[in-house]
Write an enzyme that holds these catalytic residues in place. Structure first.
Site, mmCIF file in Angstrom:
data_model
loop_
_atom_site.group_PDB
_atom_site.id
_atom_site.type_symbol
_atom_site.label_atom_id
_atom_site.label_comp_id
_atom_site.label_asym_id
_atom_site.label_seq_id
_atom_site.Cartn_x
_atom_site.Cartn_y
_atom_site.Cartn_z
ATOM 1 N N SER A 210 0.843 -1.192 0.000
ATOM 2 C CA SER A 210 0.000 0.000 0.000
ATOM 3 C C SER A 210 0.878 1.241 0.000
ATOM 4 C CB SER A 210 -0.910 0.006 1.227
ATOM 5 O OG SER A 210 -0.184 0.376 2.382
ATOM 6 N N HIS A 231 5.987 -0.534 -2.353
ATOM 7 C CA HIS A 231 4.824 0.018 -3.039
ATOM 8 C C HIS A 231 4.973 -0.104 -4.550
ATOM 9 C CE1 HIS A 231 2.209 3.678 -4.210
ATOM 10 N NE2 HIS A 231 1.434 2.632 -4.017
ATOM 11 N N GLU A 243 8.460 1.582 -4.864
ATOM 12 C CA GLU A 243 9.024 2.425 -3.810
ATOM 13 C C GLU A 243 9.304 1.581 -2.572
ATOM 14 O OE1 GLU A 243 6.965 6.673 -4.219
ATOM 15 O OE2 GLU A 243 5.522 5.028 -4.240
ATOM 16 N N ASN A 282 3.243 9.256 -4.673
ATOM 17 C CA ASN A 282 1.936 9.814 -4.328
ATOM 18 C C ASN A 282 2.038 11.273 -3.899
ATOM 19 O OD1 ASN A 282 -0.104 7.958 -4.892
ATOM 20 N ND2 ASN A 282 0.387 6.737 -3.088
#
Length: 417
Positions: A210, A231, A243, A282
């Site tokens: 996540s 991620h 990531e 993000n």
């Protein structure tokens, strides 16, 4: 089980969980090089220009018999529980992977490991969800095979044979790496990790796919050194970025070794120096989204034109040079001066625009209607596959040039008196 592997909140008309568009038509136009039994090349996207290009060798998993003596000792220590991931002396030697979840992200991650030559087990709540997941993995591998992007000498049945399915996490606890990809609910993920700590071997690395930081989950554990954020970006088989971050205080050695693993799988991993909320992608993505929504809410332009300003403009450069390299090319004095005039007017809201919430609550959309979503998704995947082909061809050319240069240097040295 208290956790769920199903994706929730799917928009009406969007592809069902695990569904991916069919493979593009036409013959394969590119294929990695290599020979059976030898290292074969996989091709993570690498920047061009002054940053150079590189090809990464994907080696078949080495057996304990042929591992170096020091590695054999470390592996025995880890398997006996003498060391854990993140501890001094621990060695990351991933020979098996468990992915928990059966949604689109979970199936994509499973496809990445299966393509890379590692046995991977998907754990789900039901036989039906596992069957959908297996079908999605097969679809992804088929798309890659159609573009010649499987490892040389491999095919879809061989890659799919590395995939196993299970409904009992305890039955597959003796694994080197567990990646959770369940519903985006922190409490569900915490329950899953609590169960994993009970049934998994001490050596097992516990990774969350996540966008949450590793510290969110490690803080509830007595063995925080086992936790990392890993991620993947959607769709995982076709987008190279992964990531990596670890809780504060955990050694960077674990992350660097996981970076090496992901490179061997053909991914482009980035390692965060700090366990930062939102990681990297993000934070950058939502900074742009905040400004785009602010412009839309203020009526500065239509949603279509705001998108076009990105897709027909700087997005084409960003696929080659990121924002910082682009600033270098633009000239830092010029960029610094222009930033001084633009920054004061940029959106800085700490909450999403109210109009954004109203649009979401009404089931509306900015640009893409439900009827258009499947076709646009298929177009996007086809373009991502073309990027992968381009990267593979570029890396193969660079590898050939490097080999020729090495050969010339060796010949020159041999000719010296």
């Amino acid at each position: 089980m208290a956790w769920s592997g199903e994706m929730r909140g799917r928009r009406p008309g969007s592809p069902a969980t695990g569904d991916l568009p069919g493979p593009p038509t036409g013959p394969p136009t590119g294929r990695p090089t290599g020979r059976p039994g030898r290292p074969v090349l996989v091709f993570p996207p690498t920047p061009t220009g002054r940053f150079g290009l590189s090809a990464i060798a994907l080696y078949p998993a080495r057996s304990t018999l042929w591992a170096r003596p020091r590695q054999r000792v470390r592996r025995q220590q880890r398997r006996s529980g003498e060391t854990r991931p993140g501890e001094r002396g621990a060695v990351v030697d991933v020979q098996s992977v468990v992915v928990v979840g059966t949604g689109r992200m979970a199936s994509g991650i499973a496809a990445v490991f299966a393509r890379g030559g590692l046995p991977v087990t998907v754990v789900g709540r039901s036989e039906a969800s596992l069957a959908r997941c297996r079908s999605a993995v097969e679809d992804s591998l088929t798309q890659l095979a159609a573009e010649g992007l499987l490892v040389d000498g491999d095919d879809v049945p061989a890659a799919l044979a590395r995939l196993s399915l299970a409904t009992d996490l305890a039955a597959v606890g003796d694994t080197d790496l567990l990646v959770e990809a369940v519903v985006e609910d922190v409490s569900v993920k915490l329950d899953l990790f609590a169960e994993a700590e009970k049934v998994c071997a001490p050596r097992t690395i516990l990774a969350s796919a996540s966008g949450q930081t590793a510290g969110v989950f490690a803080s509830a554990s007595s063995t925080p050194e086992r936790y990392v954020a890993m991620h993947f970006w959607f769709p995982a088989p076709f987008v190279p970025l992964v990531e990596l971050s670890a809780p504060e205080g955990t050694g960077q050695e674990l992350l660097e070794e996981l970076r090496a693993l992901l490179l061997r799988l053909g991914k482009s991993p980035v390692v965060l120096r700090h366990d930062q909320s939102g990681l990297l992608g993000n934070r950058l993505q939502f900074a742009l989204l905040r400004e785009a929504v602010s412009l839309w809410a203020a009526g500065a332009a239509s949603a279509e034109d705001i998108d076009l300003a990105v897709t027909a403009g700087f997005a084409r450069r960003l696929a080659i040079t990121g924002p910082l390299a682009s600033a270098d090319l633009g000239g830092l004095p010029t960029m610094f001066s222009f930033a001084g005039s633009v920054y004061p007017d940029l959106a800085t809201g700490q909450a999403p625009e109210a109009a954004f919430g109203e649009l979401a609550a009404s089931g509306g959309s900015f640009v893409v209607d439900d009827a258009d979503a499947p076709g646009l998704t298929a177009t996007r995947v086809a373009e991502l596959l073309r990027w992968m082909q381009h990267d593979a061809q570029q890396a193969a050319q660079q590898s050939a040039q490097d080999s020729a240069q090495d050969s010339a240097q060796n010949s020159a040295r041999a000719a010296r008196p």
